[in-house]
Design a protein around this motif. Sequence first.
Motif, PDB file in Angstrom:
ATOM      1  N   PHE A   1      13.550 -47.067-124.759  1.00 61.65           N
ATOM      2  CA  PHE A   1      12.652 -46.756-125.782  1.00 61.65           C
ATOM      3  C   PHE A   1      11.482 -45.922-125.394  1.00 61.65           C
ATOM      4  CE2 PHE A   1       8.942 -47.812-128.421  1.00 61.65           C
ATOM      5  CZ  PHE A   1       9.154 -47.328-129.515  1.00 61.65           C
ATOM      6  N   GLY A   2      10.682 -46.422-124.501  1.00 55.86           N
ATOM      7  CA  GLY A   2       9.432 -46.097-123.971  1.00 55.86           C
ATOM      8  C   GLY A   2       9.831 -44.767-122.986  1.00 55.86           C
ATOM      9  N   THR A   3      10.949 -44.686-122.365  1.00 58.01           N
ATOM     10  CA  THR A   3      11.303 -43.627-121.362  1.00 58.01           C
ATOM     11  C   THR A   3      11.420 -42.195-122.578  1.00 58.01           C
ATOM     12  OG1 THR A   3      12.376 -44.736-119.892  1.00 58.01           O
ATOM     13  CG2 THR A   3      12.745 -42.425-119.973  1.00 58.01           C
ATOM     14  N   THR A   4      12.170 -42.469-123.705  1.00 55.98           N
ATOM     15  CA  THR A   4      12.724 -41.642-124.747  1.00 55.98           C
ATOM     16  C   THR A   4      11.072 -41.038-125.379  1.00 55.98           C
ATOM     17  OG1 THR A   4      14.699 -42.403-124.762  1.00 55.98           O
ATOM     18  CG2 THR A   4      13.747 -40.846-126.581  1.00 55.98           C
ATOM     19  N   ALA A   5      10.300 -41.881-125.745  1.00 58.53           N
ATOM     20  CA  ALA A   5       9.145 -41.664-126.374  1.00 58.53           C
ATOM     21  C   ALA A   5       8.215 -40.677-125.369  1.00 58.53           C
ATOM     22  CB  ALA A   5       8.287 -42.896-126.726  1.00 58.53           C
ATOM     23  N   ILE A   6       8.191 -40.984-124.175  1.00 65.48           N
ATOM     24  CA  ILE A   6       7.372 -39.836-123.462  1.00 65.48           C
ATOM     25  C   ILE A   6       8.143 -39.006-123.012  1.00 65.48           C
ATOM     26  CG2 ILE A   6       6.662 -39.774-120.914  1.00 65.48           C
ATOM     27  CD1 ILE A   6       6.076 -43.062-120.801  1.00 65.48           C
ATOM     28  N   ASP A   7       9.502 -38.743-122.875  1.00 67.39           N
ATOM     29  CA  ASP A   7      10.119 -37.422-122.631  1.00 67.39           C
ATOM     30  C   ASP A   7      10.108 -36.623-123.666  1.00 67.39           C
ATOM     31  OD1 ASP A   7      10.552 -38.530-120.048  1.00 67.39           O
ATOM     32  OD2 ASP A   7      12.653 -39.029-120.214  1.00 67.39           O
ATOM     33  N   ALA A   8      10.097 -37.235-124.738  1.00 65.32           N
ATOM     34  CA  ALA A   8      10.241 -36.286-126.124  1.00 65.32           C
ATOM     35  C   ALA A   8       8.862 -36.018-126.549  1.00 65.32           C
ATOM     36  CB  ALA A   8      10.972 -37.206-127.282  1.00 65.32           C
ATOM     37  N   LYS A   9       7.782 -36.591-125.766  1.00 62.93           N
ATOM     38  CA  LYS A   9       6.273 -36.006-126.212  1.00 62.93           C
ATOM     39  C   LYS A   9       6.093 -36.654-127.717  1.00 62.93           C
ATOM     40  CE  LYS A   9       6.307 -31.953-123.453  1.00 62.93           C
ATOM     41  NZ  LYS A   9       5.906 -32.545-122.267  1.00 62.93           N
ATOM     42  N   LEU A  10       6.566 -37.938-127.589  1.00 59.47           N
ATOM     43  CA  LEU A  10       6.315 -38.649-129.065  1.00 59.47           C
ATOM     44  C   LEU A  10       5.245 -39.526-128.902  1.00 59.47           C
ATOM     45  CD1 LEU A  10       9.902 -39.292-130.381  1.00 59.47           C
ATOM     46  CD2 LEU A  10       8.300 -37.789-131.286  1.00 59.47           C
ATOM     47  N   ALA A  11       4.939 -40.144-127.751  1.00 54.28           N
ATOM     48  CA  ALA A  11       3.896 -40.852-127.227  1.00 54.28           C
ATOM     49  C   ALA A  11       3.491 -40.657-125.693  1.00 54.28           C
ATOM     50  CB  ALA A  11       4.225 -42.129-127.401  1.00 54.28           C
ATOM     51  N   THR A  12       2.403 -41.182-125.428  1.00 58.90           N
ATOM     52  CA  THR A  12       1.966 -41.125-123.803  1.00 58.90           C
ATOM     53  C   THR A  12       2.214 -42.620-123.437  1.00 58.90           C
ATOM     54  OG1 THR A  12      -0.464 -41.730-124.203  1.00 58.90           O
ATOM     55  CG2 THR A  12       0.248 -39.292-124.243  1.00 58.90           C
ATOM     56  N   SER A  13       1.953 -42.474-122.140  1.00 61.67           N
ATOM     57  CA  SER A  13       2.196 -43.921-121.187  1.00 61.67           C
ATOM     58  C   SER A  13       0.995 -44.586-121.801  1.00 61.67           C
ATOM     59  CB  SER A  13       2.047 -43.908-119.899  1.00 61.67           C
ATOM     60  OG  SER A  13       1.062 -43.136-119.378  1.00 61.67           O
ATOM     61  N   GLU A  14      -0.194 -44.027-122.063  1.00 62.72           N
ATOM     62  CA  GLU A  14      -1.377 -44.983-122.648  1.00 62.72           C
ATOM     63  C   GLU A  14      -1.046 -45.237-124.029  1.00 62.72           C
ATOM     64  OE1 GLU A  14      -6.094 -44.437-123.566  1.00 62.72           O
ATOM     65  OE2 GLU A  14      -4.965 -42.806-122.718  1.00 62.72           O
ATOM     66  N   ASP A  15      -0.550 -44.581-124.707  1.00 62.23           N
ATOM     67  CA  ASP A  15       0.013 -45.113-126.292  1.00 62.23           C
ATOM     68  C   ASP A  15       0.932 -46.315-126.165  1.00 62.23           C
ATOM     69  OD1 ASP A  15      -1.440 -42.936-127.738  1.00 62.23           O
ATOM     70  OD2 ASP A  15       0.420 -41.567-127.393  1.00 62.23           O
ATOM     71  N   LEU A  16       2.015 -46.319-125.419  1.00 64.05           N
ATOM     72  CA  LEU A  16       2.824 -47.213-125.247  1.00 64.05           C
ATOM     73  C   LEU A  16       2.160 -48.407-124.560  1.00 64.05           C
ATOM     74  CD1 LEU A  16       5.940 -45.475-123.545  1.00 64.05           C
ATOM     75  CD2 LEU A  16       5.664 -45.959-126.014  1.00 64.05           C
ATOM     76  N   SER A  17       1.343 -48.212-123.614  1.00 66.10           N
ATOM     77  CA  SER A  17       0.733 -49.537-123.242  1.00 66.10           C
ATOM     78  C   SER A  17      -0.285 -50.220-124.415  1.00 66.10           C
ATOM     79  CB  SER A  17      -0.507 -49.116-122.103  1.00 66.10           C
ATOM     80  OG  SER A  17      -1.122 -50.260-121.758  1.00 66.10           O
TER      81      SER A  17
END
Length: 272
Positions: free
Chosen positions: A227-243
């Motif tokens: 989920f997190g990997t896809t969110a970042i790769d698809a530019k739907l979220a940054t690592s900071e957003d996920l954190s």
Amino acid sequence: MVSKTESAVYTHGHHASVLRSHTWRTAQNSAAYLLPYLKPDMKLLDIGCGPGTITVDLASYIPQGHITGLENGEGVLTQARALAEEKGVANIDFVLGDANELAYDDEAFDVVLCHQVLQHVRDPVRILQEMKRVAKVGGIVAVRESDYGAFVWYPNSEGMGNWRDLYHKVTRHNGGEPDAGRMLHAWAKQAGLTDIKCSSSTWCYSRKEEIAWWSGLWAERTVASSFGTTAIDAKLATSEDLSNVATTWRKWGDEEDAWFSVLHGEIICHKH
């Protein structure tokens, strides 16, 4: 029939944080709507069986019958087979396959079921058509899917709403439908099924240990699973957003009165 394979991407993957949730599932908490229809000598196909906890549990309801668990990834099947062996369940097997084109003859099973599968596929109607094809006349097609848009929690917070919005975006980017629960009956009609019984049920988490488990696995899943990997790769979220989302889950889990309900849509379809 034109050959077809699954093109959607499974949003969660099989990270340990995901499997902690999947291995909690049993016939009672995830397939209670189906149990009254089971007979001891039935032949079942469980599509998208994952680590096999529901599949292994269902085997005990058909002691003179047989159940097959099907999954499109070999890795998690090793865990499913080990569970069956540990439990001493013999009337079971686990196979690799794609539900878009099942490698079975017409009318091969008394019951064809799936749990939390159609929300993650590109063409749920196609899979329901395949489920219908391999079900015997007089047999059952059974489906249970959660509906993320109908999840309810307390206390509310903007951060939890942001998590759900992101989950919708990631799942739809992957080709799935996170609100599948409310759509099952319509998809079944499109697949040519006519005798459709609808129901709904929930998982409800309220005890302190349940809340800690649920919030903890989602906090970890957000940053460590596919989920997190896809969110970042698809530019739907940054690592900071996920954190931030993970922090939101942990803070919510620390609330004294935290409560969470997961709504599921269910269908029982009799094939005529």
